[in-house]
Design an enzyme around this catalytic site. Structure first.
Site, PDB file in Angstrom:
ATOM      1  N   ASP A 194      -2.211  -1.554  -3.916  1.00 54.91           N
ATOM      2  CA  ASP A 194      -2.628  -0.388  -4.702  1.00 54.91           C
ATOM      3  C   ASP A 194      -1.521   0.023  -5.668  1.00 54.91           C
ATOM      4  O   ASP A 194      -1.537   1.113  -6.232  1.00 54.91           O
ATOM      5  CB  ASP A 194      -3.063   0.779  -3.802  1.00 54.91           C
ATOM      6  CG  ASP A 194      -1.961   1.257  -2.866  1.00 54.91           C
ATOM      7  OD1 ASP A 194      -0.789   0.846  -3.034  1.00 54.91           O
ATOM      8  OD2 ASP A 194      -2.276   2.057  -1.962  1.00 54.91           O
ATOM      9  N   LEU A 198       0.849  -1.195   0.000  1.00 53.90           N
ATOM     10  CA  LEU A 198       0.000   0.000   0.000  1.00 53.90           C
ATOM     11  C   LEU A 198       0.877   1.235   0.000  1.00 53.90           C
ATOM     12  O   LEU A 198       1.798   1.315   0.807  1.00 53.90           O
ATOM     13  CB  LEU A 198      -0.791   0.073   1.311  1.00 53.90           C
ATOM     14  CG  LEU A 198      -2.064  -0.720   1.532  1.00 53.90           C
ATOM     15  CD1 LEU A 198      -2.587  -0.386   2.925  1.00 53.90           C
ATOM     16  CD2 LEU A 198      -3.120  -0.392   0.490  1.00 53.90           C
ATOM     17  N   HIS A 199       0.613   2.182  -0.876  1.00 53.53           N
ATOM     18  CA  HIS A 199       1.336   3.449  -0.768  1.00 53.53           C
ATOM     19  C   HIS A 199       0.650   4.631  -1.439  1.00 53.53           C
ATOM     20  O   HIS A 199       1.151   5.743  -1.379  1.00 53.53           O
ATOM     21  CB  HIS A 199       2.756   3.319  -1.329  1.00 53.53           C
ATOM     22  CG  HIS A 199       2.791   3.151  -2.822  1.00 53.53           C
ATOM     23  ND1 HIS A 199       2.644   1.937  -3.430  1.00 53.53           N
ATOM     24  CD2 HIS A 199       2.948   4.056  -3.826  1.00 53.53           C
ATOM     25  CE1 HIS A 199       2.711   2.090  -4.739  1.00 53.53           C
ATOM     26  NE2 HIS A 199       2.888   3.369  -5.015  1.00 53.53           N
ATOM     27  N   ARG A 200      -0.513   4.405  -2.096  1.00 56.27           N
ATOM     28  CA  ARG A 200      -1.157   5.536  -2.781  1.00 56.27           C
ATOM     29  C   ARG A 200      -1.583   6.563  -1.737  1.00 56.27           C
ATOM     30  O   ARG A 200      -2.208   6.214  -0.732  1.00 56.27           O
ATOM     31  CB  ARG A 200      -2.419   5.072  -3.538  1.00 56.27           C
ATOM     32  CG  ARG A 200      -2.112   4.108  -4.664  1.00 56.27           C
ATOM     33  CD  ARG A 200      -2.159   4.787  -6.033  1.00 56.27           C
ATOM     34  NE  ARG A 200      -0.874   5.232  -6.495  1.00 56.27           N
ATOM     35  CZ  ARG A 200       0.042   4.483  -7.141  1.00 56.27           C
ATOM     36  NH1 ARG A 200      -0.182   3.225  -7.421  1.00 56.27           N
ATOM     37  NH2 ARG A 200       1.179   5.023  -7.512  1.00 56.27           N
TER      38      ARG A 200
END
Ligand code: UD1
Ligand code: UDP
Length: 363
Positions: A280, A202-204
């Site tokens: 993501d 996850l990093h958005r």
């Protein structure tokens, strides 16, 4: 002899320039290739490790720009990249992907009347709240040569008025790297995880910068982790947001193994045998489709529709309920078969470099 300048700055860029660099170096009589690292990503596990694993030589220039706001980071890259172009004038600047380094270097080059080739052109999420969408639109609008990974990207570019002559459907350099590394994986020591498990990345900003949104996603992961253990190599942005919002206790003891960002080989070893990947990431959506691994994309849209239409990717949304509903269906056997998209065959860099070697002055 064509002078090509490759640009890379962030983790997914290194995965994309690896095959391009290798392919260029197979033609030393025809291509003089050099590499700029902007320094957008700088932690060893977000940068150095990929150079070592993919055998990419040290960059000819390291701009060392580091982190900052969008404007500050983009401006620093432009200023430093202009100096590079004043010192060594390439025939073509090759940018990849959709990060700030892509935007900054393409704009700088075009304003100096240097031709720009964009690898991974034409992808559109149609979501302008996503910083990458702005980067894609600007880069594609000014690039001279547009290399597309999937047909939807070609259609988008044509709809935006780009000439068919400038567009080349060549496949996906990320999958070139995947093939290259799969054949080497057994030679690299590392442990396999046994039994069913899930992998998460996850990093958005839309998922992790909003504390409420992030809490909901983590809640869903805690429920899933009761059913199967989760391995979660955590992006530095996400780690920082977890700390700022005091969210670590939420997942402590829940069966979620948080790791630092892992090397490409270690990550590949982890996700290729996973029961399910939740992500993501743009690149991970494509990689899971290429190997037929089930993937939930924790977003409401994707700029890579072929992974949904043909691959194993499912848009699972970003809410606790939505993710768990999809997970329930998955566990009750409603899984999705997929096929590998056209030209995702490990030879995209070959096609790209062949176009670049032949390219004339088409605008
Ligand atoms: C960037 C890209 C995104 C891409 C992602 C891949 C833009 C606008 N975003 O997002 O498209 O999907 O890279 O991973 O270009 N940080 C570190 N160490 C590092 C790098 C970053 O600690 O080596 C931390 C810093 O706190 C930094 C934050 O992560 O402020 C965000 O880094 P940045 O490069 O601005 O954006 P990403 O979220 O990494
Ligand atoms: N990746 C990796 N280690 C990790 C997480 C991801 O090597 O801990 C690889 C992944 O296999 C893919 C690339 O990094 O090749 C994707 O980068 P990221 O998700 O950061 O960016 P995006 O593709 O979303 O722009």
């Amino acid at each position: 002899m064509k002078r090509l300048l490759l640009v890379a700055g962030a983790r997914p860029n290194f995965v994309k320039v690896g095959p391009l660099m290798r392919e260029c170096r197979r033609h030393p009589d025809k291509v003089d290739v050099r590499l700029v690292h902007t320094g957008q990503h700088y932690d060893p596990e977000m940068s150095r490790t990929f150079f070592e694993e993919f055998g990419i030589p040290d960059p000819d220039w390291h701009l060392g720009v580091g982190s900052g706001s969008h404007a500050a980071q983009t401006a620093r890259i432009m200023t430093a990249f202009e100096e590079v172009l004043l010192g060594w004038r390439p025939d073509v600047v090759v940018v990849v992907g959709d990060v700030n380094s892509t935007l900054a270097c393409s704009v700088t080059a075009r304003k100096m009347q240097i031709r720009v080739a964009h690898v991974e052109a034409g992808l559109r999420s149609f979501d302008s709240t996503m910083p990458e969408e702005i980067n894609r639109l600007v880069t594609d609008a000014i690039s001279d040569i547009l290399f597309a990974t999937e047909k939807s990207a070609v259609d988008n570019l044509l709809r935006e008025g780009r000439s068919a002559e400038a567009i080349h459907l060549v496949g996906n350099v990320m999958i070139d790297t995947l093939h290259y590394c799969l054949t080497r994986l057994d030679d690299v020591p590392g442990k396999r995880v046994q039994g069913p498990y899930a992998v998460v990345t996850l990093h958005r900003p839309s998922n992790v910068d909003d504390a409420l949104k992030l809490r909901g996603i983590l809640d869903a992961l805690c429920v899933i982790a009761r059913d199967m253990p989760i391995h979660f190599p955590m992006h530095p942005r996400t780690r920082r947001k977890m700390e700022e919002n005091g969210l670590q206790p939420l997942i402590a003891g829940a069966g979620i193994q948080v790791l630092p960002p892992v090397s490409y080989m270690d990550f590949l070893r982890l996700w290729k045998d996973a029961t399910l990947v939740l992500t993501d990431s743009g690149g991970v959506q494509e990689e899971t489709t290429a190997l037929g691994v089930p993937c939930f994309t924790i977003r409401d849209n994707t700029e890579r529709p072929v992974t949904i239409d043909e691959g194993t990717n499912v848009l699972a949304g970003t809410t606790r309920e939505g993710i768990l509903e999809h997970y329930g269906r998955f566990r009750s056997g409603q899984t999705k078969a997929g096929r590998v998209p056209h030209l995702w065959d490990g030879k995209a860099a070959e096609r790209i470099v062949s176009v670049l070697m032949e390219s004339g002055e088409v605008r």
